[in-house]
Design a protein around this motif. Structure first.
Motif, PDB file in Angstrom:
ATOM      1  N   GLY A 127     -74.324   7.580 -17.874  1.00  0.00           N
ATOM      2  CA  GLY A 127     -73.471   8.538 -17.194  1.00  0.00           C
ATOM      3  C   GLY A 127     -72.010   8.528 -17.588  1.00  0.00           C
ATOM      4  O   GLY A 127     -71.194   9.220 -16.960  1.00  0.00           O
ATOM      5  N   TYR A 128     -71.658   7.781 -18.634  1.00  0.00           N
ATOM      6  CA  TYR A 128     -70.256   7.741 -19.088  1.00  0.00           C
ATOM      7  C   TYR A 128     -70.108   8.693 -20.272  1.00  0.00           C
ATOM      8  O   TYR A 128     -70.245   8.306 -21.433  1.00  0.00           O
ATOM      9  N   THR A 129     -69.813   9.939 -19.972  1.00  0.00           N
ATOM     10  CA  THR A 129     -69.792  10.978 -21.004  1.00  0.00           C
ATOM     11  C   THR A 129     -68.384  11.371 -21.440  1.00  0.00           C
ATOM     12  O   THR A 129     -68.233  12.174 -22.365  1.00  0.00           O
ATOM     13  N   GLU A 130     -67.361  10.812 -20.806  1.00  0.00           N
ATOM     14  CA  GLU A 130     -65.985  11.216 -21.105  1.00  0.00           C
ATOM     15  C   GLU A 130     -65.293  10.296 -22.112  1.00  0.00           C
ATOM     16  O   GLU A 130     -64.163  10.560 -22.517  1.00  0.00           O
ATOM     17  N   VAL A 131     -65.951   9.216 -22.513  1.00  0.00           N
ATOM     18  CA  VAL A 131     -65.347   8.270 -23.451  1.00  0.00           C
ATOM     19  C   VAL A 131     -65.278   8.906 -24.839  1.00  0.00           C
ATOM     20  O   VAL A 131     -66.267   9.458 -25.333  1.00  0.00           O
ATOM     21  N   THR A 132     -64.125   8.825 -25.489  1.00  0.00           N
ATOM     22  CA  THR A 132     -63.946   9.447 -26.801  1.00  0.00           C
ATOM     23  C   THR A 132     -64.329   8.493 -27.920  1.00  0.00           C
ATOM     24  O   THR A 132     -64.380   7.265 -27.749  1.00  0.00           O
ATOM     25  N   ASP A 133     -64.572   9.066 -29.097  1.00  0.00           N
ATOM     26  CA  ASP A 133     -64.868   8.256 -30.272  1.00  0.00           C
ATOM     27  C   ASP A 133     -63.713   7.312 -30.581  1.00  0.00           C
ATOM     28  O   ASP A 133     -63.921   6.159 -30.969  1.00  0.00           O
ATOM     29  N   GLU A 134     -62.486   7.816 -30.429  1.00  0.00           N
ATOM     30  CA  GLU A 134     -61.312   7.000 -30.716  1.00  0.00           C
ATOM     31  C   GLU A 134     -61.239   5.799 -29.781  1.00  0.00           C
ATOM     32  O   GLU A 134     -60.892   4.693 -30.206  1.00  0.00           O
ATOM     33  N   GLN A 135     -61.565   5.992 -28.522  1.00  0.00           N
ATOM     34  CA  GLN A 135     -61.574   4.872 -27.581  1.00  0.00           C
ATOM     35  C   GLN A 135     -62.602   3.823 -27.999  1.00  0.00           C
ATOM     36  O   GLN A 135     -62.342   2.618 -27.904  1.00  0.00           O
ATOM     37  N   ILE A 136     -63.755   4.271 -28.440  1.00  0.00           N
ATOM     38  CA  ILE A 136     -64.794   3.341 -28.897  1.00  0.00           C
ATOM     39  C   ILE A 136     -64.303   2.576 -30.116  1.00  0.00           C
ATOM     40  O   ILE A 136     -64.432   1.350 -30.193  1.00  0.00           O
ATOM     41  N   LYS A 137     -63.721   3.272 -31.072  1.00  0.00           N
ATOM     42  CA  LYS A 137     -63.251   2.627 -32.300  1.00  0.00           C
ATOM     43  C   LYS A 137     -62.176   1.590 -32.028  1.00  0.00           C
ATOM     44  O   LYS A 137     -62.085   0.588 -32.737  1.00  0.00           O
ATOM     45  N   ARG A 138     -61.361   1.811 -31.007  1.00  0.00           N
ATOM     46  CA  ARG A 138     -60.300   0.858 -30.685  1.00  0.00           C
ATOM     47  C   ARG A 138     -60.848  -0.462 -30.154  1.00  0.00           C
ATOM     48  O   ARG A 138     -60.117  -1.442 -30.074  1.00  0.00           O
ATOM     49  N   THR A 139     -62.124  -0.504 -29.783  1.00  0.00           N
ATOM     50  CA  THR A 139     -62.706  -1.752 -29.284  1.00  0.00           C
ATOM     51  C   THR A 139     -63.429  -2.535 -30.382  1.00  0.00           C
ATOM     52  O   THR A 139     -63.904  -3.646 -30.118  1.00  0.00           O
ATOM     53  N   ILE A 140     -63.520  -1.983 -31.580  1.00  0.00           N
ATOM     54  CA  ILE A 140     -64.228  -2.671 -32.659  1.00  0.00           C
ATOM     55  C   ILE A 140     -63.558  -4.012 -32.939  1.00  0.00           C
ATOM     56  O   ILE A 140     -62.345  -4.099 -33.100  1.00  0.00           O
ATOM     57  N   GLY A 141     -64.360  -5.054 -33.000  1.00  0.00           N
ATOM     58  CA  GLY A 141     -63.847  -6.405 -33.202  1.00  0.00           C
ATOM     59  C   GLY A 141     -63.886  -7.239 -31.935  1.00  0.00           C
ATOM     60  O   GLY A 141     -63.808  -8.466 -31.997  1.00  0.00           O
ATOM     61  N   LEU A 163     -63.985  -2.431 -21.114  1.00  0.00           N
ATOM     62  CA  LEU A 163     -62.818  -1.594 -21.373  1.00  0.00           C
ATOM     63  C   LEU A 163     -63.158  -0.109 -21.289  1.00  0.00           C
ATOM     64  O   LEU A 163     -62.365   0.701 -20.804  1.00  0.00           O
ATOM     65  N   LEU A 164     -64.334   0.265 -21.760  1.00  0.00           N
ATOM     66  CA  LEU A 164     -64.707   1.675 -21.841  1.00  0.00           C
ATOM     67  C   LEU A 164     -65.195   2.239 -20.513  1.00  0.00           C
ATOM     68  O   LEU A 164     -65.092   3.450 -20.274  1.00  0.00           O
ATOM     69  N   THR A 165     -65.743   1.372 -19.653  1.00  0.00           N
ATOM     70  CA  THR A 165     -66.342   1.861 -18.408  1.00  0.00           C
ATOM     71  C   THR A 165     -65.618   1.387 -17.160  1.00  0.00           C
ATOM     72  O   THR A 165     -65.803   1.970 -16.080  1.00  0.00           O
ATOM     73  N   GLY A 166     -64.834   0.316 -17.280  1.00  0.00           N
ATOM     74  CA  GLY A 166     -64.212  -0.264 -16.099  1.00  0.00           C
ATOM     75  C   GLY A 166     -65.117  -1.220 -15.354  1.00  0.00           C
ATOM     76  O   GLY A 166     -64.710  -1.827 -14.357  1.00  0.00           O
ATOM     77  N   VAL A 167     -66.348  -1.386 -15.830  1.00  0.00           N
ATOM     78  CA  VAL A 167     -67.307  -2.291 -15.191  1.00  0.00           C
ATOM     79  C   VAL A 167     -66.916  -3.739 -15.479  1.00  0.00           C
ATOM     80  O   VAL A 167     -66.573  -4.085 -16.616  1.00  0.00           O
ATOM     81  N   THR A 168     -66.972  -4.586 -14.459  1.00  0.00           N
ATOM     82  CA  THR A 168     -66.663  -6.006 -14.638  1.00  0.00           C
ATOM     83  C   THR A 168     -67.828  -6.910 -14.246  1.00  0.00           C
ATOM     84  O   THR A 168     -67.782  -8.112 -14.509  1.00  0.00           O
ATOM     85  N   ASP A 169     -68.848  -6.345 -13.637  1.00  0.00           N
ATOM     86  CA  ASP A 169     -70.007  -7.134 -13.227  1.00  0.00           C
ATOM     87  C   ASP A 169     -70.744  -7.670 -14.452  1.00  0.00           C
ATOM     88  O   ASP A 169     -71.174  -6.897 -15.329  1.00  0.00           O
ATOM     89  N   ALA A 170     -70.901  -8.996 -14.519  1.00  0.00           N
ATOM     90  CA  ALA A 170     -71.470  -9.638 -15.705  1.00  0.00           C
ATOM     91  C   ALA A 170     -72.909  -9.201 -15.964  1.00  0.00           C
ATOM     92  O   ALA A 170     -73.313  -9.025 -17.127  1.00  0.00           O
ATOM     93  N   CYS A 171     -73.688  -9.014 -14.920  1.00  0.00           N
ATOM     94  CA  CYS A 171     -75.092  -8.629 -15.100  1.00  0.00           C
ATOM     95  C   CYS A 171     -75.205  -7.217 -15.673  1.00  0.00           C
ATOM     96  O   CYS A 171     -76.024  -6.956 -16.564  1.00  0.00           O
TER      97      CYS A 171
END
Length: 229
Positions: A33-47, A56-64
């Motif tokens: 259901g996370y359809t608003e994340v951009t390609d650029e945002q994804i690329k910034r997390t590489i590494g 970072l992309l979803t705001g989710v912090t729950d480890a499971c």
């Protein structure tokens, strides 16, 4: 400075896997259901680790829940990653030149070791890369120096004659924490200015400027238009 050990990050340093990474993230994010994340945002997390990236992309912090995202991503990557990953044009020639000079070559990445080998086996003979440290080989991901120090130890290398090459501020922090020299490569989305904020030997848009290579530019490999055996 004369270097005899060259240790590389993988994504956006030796290879461009952004197409595969974006595709895998996109499939998992859309399914959840996370359809608003951009390609650029994804690329910034590489590494970063997959858990860090999804947080970072979803705001989710729950480890499971992050573990579920990771498992879904790995399943997608088994199908889409290697076929959508390509070495940068100069990578093969640069690594071959370094190896011919007698240098030791290694890779330290958050990517799984088996997936890196899957790609490199298409280009290099067995044993060409002296060591690959993947995300599964360490307890703490970069910028922890654990993986980098492990590779240095396994290769019986000296820090003073070791150069770590990467594309991100995470890589720069890793080199700094390990106490080795750093070369920044602007193949990715991290800017020259961002890399320059950290101690560095050089910042370049090509691997061809690494110290220890011939002063002339290496010839580019011929275009590849088929399936490698």
């Amino acid at each position: 400075m004369s270097y005899i050990t060259y240790l590389f990050d993988f994504d956006y340093t030796l290879a461009d896997s952004s197409r595969g990474i974006v595709l895998c993230f996109r499939n998992v994010l859309t399914l959840n259901g996370y359809t608003e994340v951009t390609d650029e945002q994804i690329k910034r997390t590489i590494g970063k680790t997959l858990e860090e990236s999804f947080s970072l992309l979803t705001g989710v912090t729950d480890a499971c829940r992050l573990a579920d995202f990771k498992a879904a991503y790995v399943k997608e990557a088994d199908t889409h990653m290697t076929v959508n990953t390509f070495l940068f044009p100069e990578t093969e020639a640069v690594l071959t030149a370094l190896k011919a000079s007698g240098a030791r070559i290694g890779i330290i990445s958050t990517k799984y070791r088996y997936r890196i080998r899957e790609l490199l086996d298409r280009y290099f003979p067995e044993g060409f890369i002296d060591i690959i440290v993947g995300g599964e080989d360490v307890k703490a991901a970069k910028p922890s120096p654990e993986g980098l120090l492990f590779a240095i130890g396994q290769l019986h290398a000296d820090k003073a004659s070791t150069l770590y090459i990467g594309d991100s501020t995470v890589d720069a922090e890793t080199a700094q924490a390990a106490g080795v020299d750093f070369a920044g490569i602007t193949h990715g989305v991290t800017t020259r200015e961002e890399l320059a904020a950290y101690p560095h030997l050089l910042i370049s848009d090509t691997l061809e400027e690494l110290p220890g290579l011939p002063l002339y530019r290496l010839p580019s490999p011929p275009p590849f238009c088929g399936k490698r055996d």
